[in-house]
Design an enzyme around this catalytic site. Structure first.
Site, mmCIF file in Angstrom:
data_model
loop_
_atom_site.group_PDB
_atom_site.id
_atom_site.type_symbol
_atom_site.label_atom_id
_atom_site.label_comp_id
_atom_site.label_asym_id
_atom_site.label_seq_id
_atom_site.Cartn_x
_atom_site.Cartn_y
_atom_site.Cartn_z
ATOM 1 N N ALA A 26 -7.291 -36.328 -13.167
ATOM 2 C CA ALA A 26 -8.262 -37.329 -13.615
ATOM 3 C C ALA A 26 -7.719 -38.717 -13.299
ATOM 4 O O ALA A 26 -6.503 -38.931 -13.259
ATOM 5 C CB ALA A 26 -8.483 -37.182 -15.116
ATOM 6 N N GLY A 58 -6.247 -32.567 -13.878
ATOM 7 C CA GLY A 58 -7.624 -32.233 -13.514
ATOM 8 C C GLY A 58 -7.733 -31.617 -12.128
ATOM 9 O O GLY A 58 -8.676 -30.866 -11.851
ATOM 10 N N GLU A 64 -7.111 -28.119 -12.694
ATOM 11 C CA GLU A 64 -8.269 -27.578 -13.428
ATOM 12 C C GLU A 64 -9.480 -27.402 -12.507
ATOM 13 O O GLU A 64 -10.216 -26.425 -12.624
ATOM 14 C CB GLU A 64 -8.610 -28.504 -14.602
ATOM 15 C CG GLU A 64 -7.547 -28.437 -15.685
ATOM 16 C CD GLU A 64 -7.677 -29.563 -16.705
ATOM 17 O OE1 GLU A 64 -7.695 -30.736 -16.295
ATOM 18 O OE2 GLU A 64 -7.762 -29.267 -17.902
ATOM 19 N N GLU A 116 -0.323 -33.495 -18.325
ATOM 20 C CA GLU A 116 -0.967 -34.427 -19.267
ATOM 21 C C GLU A 116 -0.074 -34.781 -20.443
ATOM 22 O O GLU A 116 -0.167 -35.881 -21.000
ATOM 23 C CB GLU A 116 -2.288 -33.829 -19.785
ATOM 24 C CG GLU A 116 -3.406 -33.747 -18.751
ATOM 25 C CD GLU A 116 -3.406 -32.469 -17.929
ATOM 26 O OE1 GLU A 116 -2.386 -31.741 -17.939
ATOM 27 O OE2 GLU A 116 -4.422 -32.185 -17.282
#
Ligand code: CAA
Length: 297
Positions: free
Chosen positions: A104, A148, A151, A171
């Site tokens: 992200a 992300g 993911e 994270e």
């Protein structure tokens, strides 16, 4: 004549990643015949199709393909377009040879608040990939399938990785936890102990480990990953689309249902497929020792 003019014009519209990404150039040269550009004006991704396979390339190399909201909206848009395009039978998502995605966009989250993220249901739109009916293959390379990025790869149906690829959910180092399914999808595949180790330490793991654990389906030399992913997509796309869709739906049900419910679901779908022309065609072709001609109905 008209066809070659249209082709040359559409080729000009593509923003090809810089020449150091030799796989992509090689791939394009190899598949010149089947190559078709259908890219709208995306800022952060490139799209094109290769003989029944839609290809989405994450294209923010300076930010290591960090998944900004804008980028993700473009990915969702491209996924939807390919999913609704009857000439496309499978989709590949890739980055470049150096990085798939570093996760992200952290800079976008600098001023994020709980109230705002709750009100806007921050990251909800990342889940749209789970509504795609056609198979989605991640072709990942390089040192960052992180946060992300990891993911997003895990949200795909198959992951093909380059032999130097590294994965991780870092994270924890940002005072966060994975927010797009990392704790759930990783745990379902690698089990509690390994998932805890990865998520709570933020450590990376290799493509070889990922393959051994079943997270990655196959590992290839770096320069071959994308080509192999597209070939796999073409293999999927060579079958009846509604049957491939049913197979995907049934495998995905294994993540949601008990064994008994899952087998019930599978049997009902199996029985329903006898109503398809393609199912009659497949059986008839076998019995008559000929190649099936799928009509996708
Ligand atoms: N978001 C925004 N920008 C990022 C980014 C990210 N996730 N990752 C890298 N970048 C940017 C850097 O800020 C840098 O930009 P500038 O040149 O403008 O400074 C550029 O990309 C190159 O990065 P580095 O200089 O850091 O490159 P490096 O080779 O030294 O390190 C790296 C590479 C180890 C991947 C490092 O960039 C890094 O740790 N990135 C963050 C990885 C991360 O924590 N990801 C998780 C994000 S949170 C998340 O994903 C939540 C979720 O579950 C959805």
């Amino acid at each position: 004549m008209l066809v070659s003019l249209v082709r040359s014009l559409s080729r000009q519209r593509i923003r090809v990643p810089v020449s150091r990404f030799s796989t992509y150039n090689a791939l394009r040269n190899n598949s010149e015949k089947d190559y078709k550009s259908d890219a709208p004006n995306y800022e952060s991704i490139l799209t094109e199709s290769h003989d029944k396979v839609g290809l989405i390339t994450l294209n923010r190399p300076k930010a290591l393909n960090a998944l900004s909201s804008d980028l993700f909206h473009e990915v969702n848009d491209a996924l939807k377009k390919f999913d609704n395009d009857p000439s496309i039978g499978a989709i590949v998502i890739t980055g470049n040879e150096r990085v798939f995605s570093a996760g992200a966009d952290i800079k976008e989250m600098l001023n994020q608040t709980f109230a705002n993220s709750y009100k806007t249901n921050f990251l909800f739109h990342w889940g749209e990939i789970n509504n795609v009916r056609k198979p989605v293959i991640a072709a990942v390379n390089g040192f960052a399938q992180l946060g992300g990025g990891c993911e997003l790869a895990m949200s795909c149906d198959v992951i093909y990785a380059g032999e130097t690829a590294k994965f991780g959910q870092p994270e924890i180092k940002l005072g966060l936890i994975p927010g797009a399914g990392g704790t759930q999808r990783l745990t379902r595949v690698v089990g509690k102990s390994k998932a805890m180790e990865i998520v709570l330490s933020g450590r990376t793991f290799t493509a070889q480990e990922a393959e051994q654990w079943g997270l990655v389906s196959k590992v290839f030399p770096v320069s071959e990953v994308l080509e192999k992913a597209i070939e796999l997509g073409q293999e999927f796309a060579g079958f009846s689309q509604p049957v491939v869709q049913a197979a995907k739906e049934s495998v995905n049900a294994a993540y949601e249902l008990s064994l008994r419910e899952g087998c019930h679901f599978e049997r009902r779908i199996f029985q329903a497929l006898f109503s398809l022309n393609d199912s009659k065609e497949g059986k008839d072709a076998f019995a008559n020792k000929r190649e099936p001609n799928w009509t996708h109905d």
